[in-house]
Design an enzyme around this catalytic site. Structure first.
Site, PDB file in Angstrom:
ATOM      1  N   HIS A   1      22.644  -2.988   5.859  1.00 45.39           N
ATOM      2  CA  HIS A   1      22.957  -3.146   7.267  1.00 45.39           C
ATOM      3  C   HIS A   1      24.030  -4.219   7.446  1.00 45.39           C
ATOM      4  CE1 HIS A   1      18.946  -1.273   8.870  1.00 45.39           C
ATOM      5  NE2 HIS A   1      19.598  -0.487   8.037  1.00 45.39           N
TER       6      HIS A   1
ATOM      7  N   GLU B   1      24.120  -7.013   9.129  1.00 53.28           N
ATOM      8  CA  GLU B   1      23.678  -8.394   8.978  1.00 53.28           C
ATOM      9  C   GLU B   1      23.608  -8.783   7.503  1.00 53.28           C
ATOM     10  OE1 GLU B   1      20.908  -6.599  12.190  1.00 53.28           O
ATOM     11  OE2 GLU B   1      22.235  -5.884  10.604  1.00 53.28           O
TER      12      GLU B   1
ATOM     13  N   CYS C   1      16.084  -6.646   8.219  1.00 53.68           N
ATOM     14  CA  CYS C   1      17.176  -7.614   8.363  1.00 53.68           C
ATOM     15  C   CYS C   1      16.640  -8.988   8.766  1.00 53.68           C
ATOM     16  CB  CYS C   1      18.182  -7.119   9.400  1.00 53.68           C
ATOM     17  SG  CYS C   1      19.108  -5.673   8.867  1.00 53.68           S
TER      18      CYS C   1
ATOM     19  N   SER D   1      47.540  31.087  20.933  1.00 53.13           N
ATOM     20  CA  SER D   1      47.200  29.703  21.263  1.00 53.13           C
ATOM     21  C   SER D   1      47.661  28.707  20.207  1.00 53.13           C
ATOM     22  CB  SER D   1      45.682  29.560  21.452  1.00 53.13           C
ATOM     23  OG  SER D   1      44.996  29.908  20.265  1.00 53.13           O
TER      24      SER D   1
ATOM     25  N   ARG E   1      37.425  15.119  14.716  1.00 48.79           N
ATOM     26  CA  ARG E   1      36.458  15.828  13.857  1.00 48.79           C
ATOM     27  C   ARG E   1      35.823  14.867  12.860  1.00 48.79           C
ATOM     28  NH1 ARG E   1      40.057  21.163  12.208  1.00 48.79           N
ATOM     29  NH2 ARG E   1      40.028  22.194  14.264  1.00 48.79           N
TER      30      ARG E   1
ATOM     31  N   ASP F   1      40.444  33.192  15.954  1.00 49.93           N
ATOM     32  CA  ASP F   1      41.332  32.204  15.327  1.00 49.93           C
ATOM     33  C   ASP F   1      41.116  32.036  13.827  1.00 49.93           C
ATOM     34  OD1 ASP F   1      42.257  31.792  17.878  1.00 49.93           O
ATOM     35  OD2 ASP F   1      41.101  29.952  18.206  1.00 49.93           O
TER      36      ASP F   1
ATOM     37  N   LEU G   1      38.129  24.251  10.682  1.00 54.59           N
ATOM     38  CA  LEU G   1      37.331  23.237  11.374  1.00 54.59           C
ATOM     39  C   LEU G   1      37.025  21.998  10.544  1.00 54.59           C
ATOM     40  CD1 LEU G   1      34.728  25.326  13.438  1.00 54.59           C
ATOM     41  CD2 LEU G   1      36.989  24.493  14.138  1.00 54.59           C
TER      42      LEU G   1
ATOM     43  N   ARG H   1      41.469  17.391   8.062  1.00 57.19           N
ATOM     44  CA  ARG H   1      42.403  17.410   6.929  1.00 57.19           C
ATOM     45  C   ARG H   1      43.637  16.543   7.150  1.00 57.19           C
ATOM     46  NH1 ARG H   1      41.252  22.289   8.618  1.00 57.19           N
ATOM     47  NH2 ARG H   1      43.352  22.787   9.334  1.00 57.19           N
TER      48      ARG H   1
ATOM     49  N   GLY I   1      35.725  28.247  22.929  1.00 55.56           N
ATOM     50  CA  GLY I   1      36.536  28.750  24.022  1.00 55.56           C
ATOM     51  C   GLY I   1      35.850  28.605  25.362  1.00 55.56           C
TER      52      GLY I   1
END
Length: 373
Positions: A44, A46, A78, A162, A178, A194, A198, A201, A292
């Protein structure tokens, strides 16, 4: 605290199901060590800051964006590390709503004789973790609706084109969004039209970030030779369906795809709310929706969306049947419009990018009887 907040932001896209947390150690008013939580199961914020400070932590002040934990999870408490480091004072941005923490960390520190100050820059600390806080409050993930439109609001031309609507700067931003999300969601129509990949990159990718790709596919129409299915072994892919076709489901699973089956909703489609709830249960708290008009409209009508992020290209597409990024939202007059804001506005090359939260009280459309009161 501002420094701790900056370090906490390094965990965007990698910490869930844990919250994003940053911490710094102060001595004589100067920061001598910094830490942040990178991913679940690792140290964590801390603990990392205290390790960096070493013996200099004795008698120092620890500033942390979120209440330190006092329970044993995948890492030790912690609170124990803070006590063992002989920290004199802890400044906490906000309490952790996790029932295992929620005030118990602050109480344990005070019992150990450590001075605690609570609530410094609390709103900024809360702004670090909207997905985590929403999940704790509702069991649902934080949902961002992303779209790219023309000046006249079209997402595609009359003949369905598109690709290339957004410029290269917009494309890089989408890939960053993403990488900062736990899941990227589309409908089967987008998958068919399309053939998207997804994945994140372009540009700088966050270490360890690998968002799930999720398709709302009621009838299991996603092609077996699509980019999504062909890359399922390298990038997680979930098909959410209400199709009873077990043979078809096995065809996907043999290629590394995860198939979730749900009972259909009243329209015979995959129930979006149940898909989102399951994603949250899997630790996917931040969902970017690139679907969409049908998917965007469903999420808006059902009050499941939290934020919009829309790019505007400086072109006019026209076309009587050219699609817009939403359809019928079930609202009639201006008084029923969905408020969004405050808006953040930025230039992305030739394009303009707008983003902002949806007002929670106005997410769900008014009932018919309320319209005529």
């Amino acid at each position: 605290m501002a420094e701790a907040i900056r370090w906490a932001r390094r965990g965007v896209g990698t910490t869930h199901p844990n919250p994003r947390v940053g911490a710094v150690v102060l001595r004589g008013g100067s920061v001598i060590a910094r830490g942040w939580h990178e991913r679940a199961g690792e140290a964590h914020a801390e603990t990392r800051a205290l390790r960096e400070a070493g013996p200099a932590a004795v008698g120092a002040t620890l500033v942390v964006t979120l209440e330190p934990c006092a329970h044993v999870g995948r890492t030790p408490p912690c609170v124990d590390a803070i006590r063992e480091a002989k920290i004199r004072r802890v400044v906490v941005g906000m309490l952790d709503p996790n029932p295992l923490v929620d005030g118990k960390g602050v109480e344990a520190l005070r019992r150990a004789g450590i001075e605690v100050a609570l609530g410094l820059r609390e709103e900024e600390c809360r702004a670090l973790n909207p997905p985590y806080l929403k999940w704790r409050a509702t069991g649902l993930p934080w949902v961002t609706l992303k779209s790219m439109v023309s000046l006249d609001g079209r997402v595609a031309s009359q003949n369905g084109e598109s690709r290339g609507l957004g410029g290269p700067e917009e494309q890089r931003l989408v890939h960053r969004l993403r990488s900062e999300s736990d899941a990227v969601l589309i409908g089967s129509g987008t998958a068919l039209r399309d053939d998207p990949l997804l994945t994140a990159r372009l540009g700088r990718r966050r270490k360890g970030a690998k968002p799930w790709r999720v398709v709302l596919d009621s009838a299991l129409r996603t092609p077996l030779d699509s980019k999504l299915v062909r890359t399922a072994a390298a990038a997680p892919l979930v098909l959410a369906t209400c199709s009873p076709d077990a043979w078809r489901a096995r065809e996907y699973e043999a290629r590394g795809v995860v198939v979730w089956r749900f009972e259909p909703d009243a329209r015979g489609r995959v129930p979006a709310g149940e898909v989102l709830r399951r994603l949250a249960a899997e630790g996917r708290y931040a969902v970017l929706v690139e679907g969409g008009p049908s998917v965007h409209t469903t999420l808006l009508r059902e009050g499941l969306a939290d934020e919009v992020a829309v790019g505007i290209a400086p072109v006019l597409l026209g076309g009587a049947s050219a699609p817009t990024w939403t359809a019928d939202l079930g609202r009639e007059g201006l008084e029923e419009a969905i408020p969004v804001g405050p808006l953040a506005v930025r230039r992305l090359g030739r394009d303009v990018w707008l983003s902002g939260p949806i007002e929670p009280a106005r997410r769900t459309a008014p009932r018919e009887e309320e319209r005529h009161v």
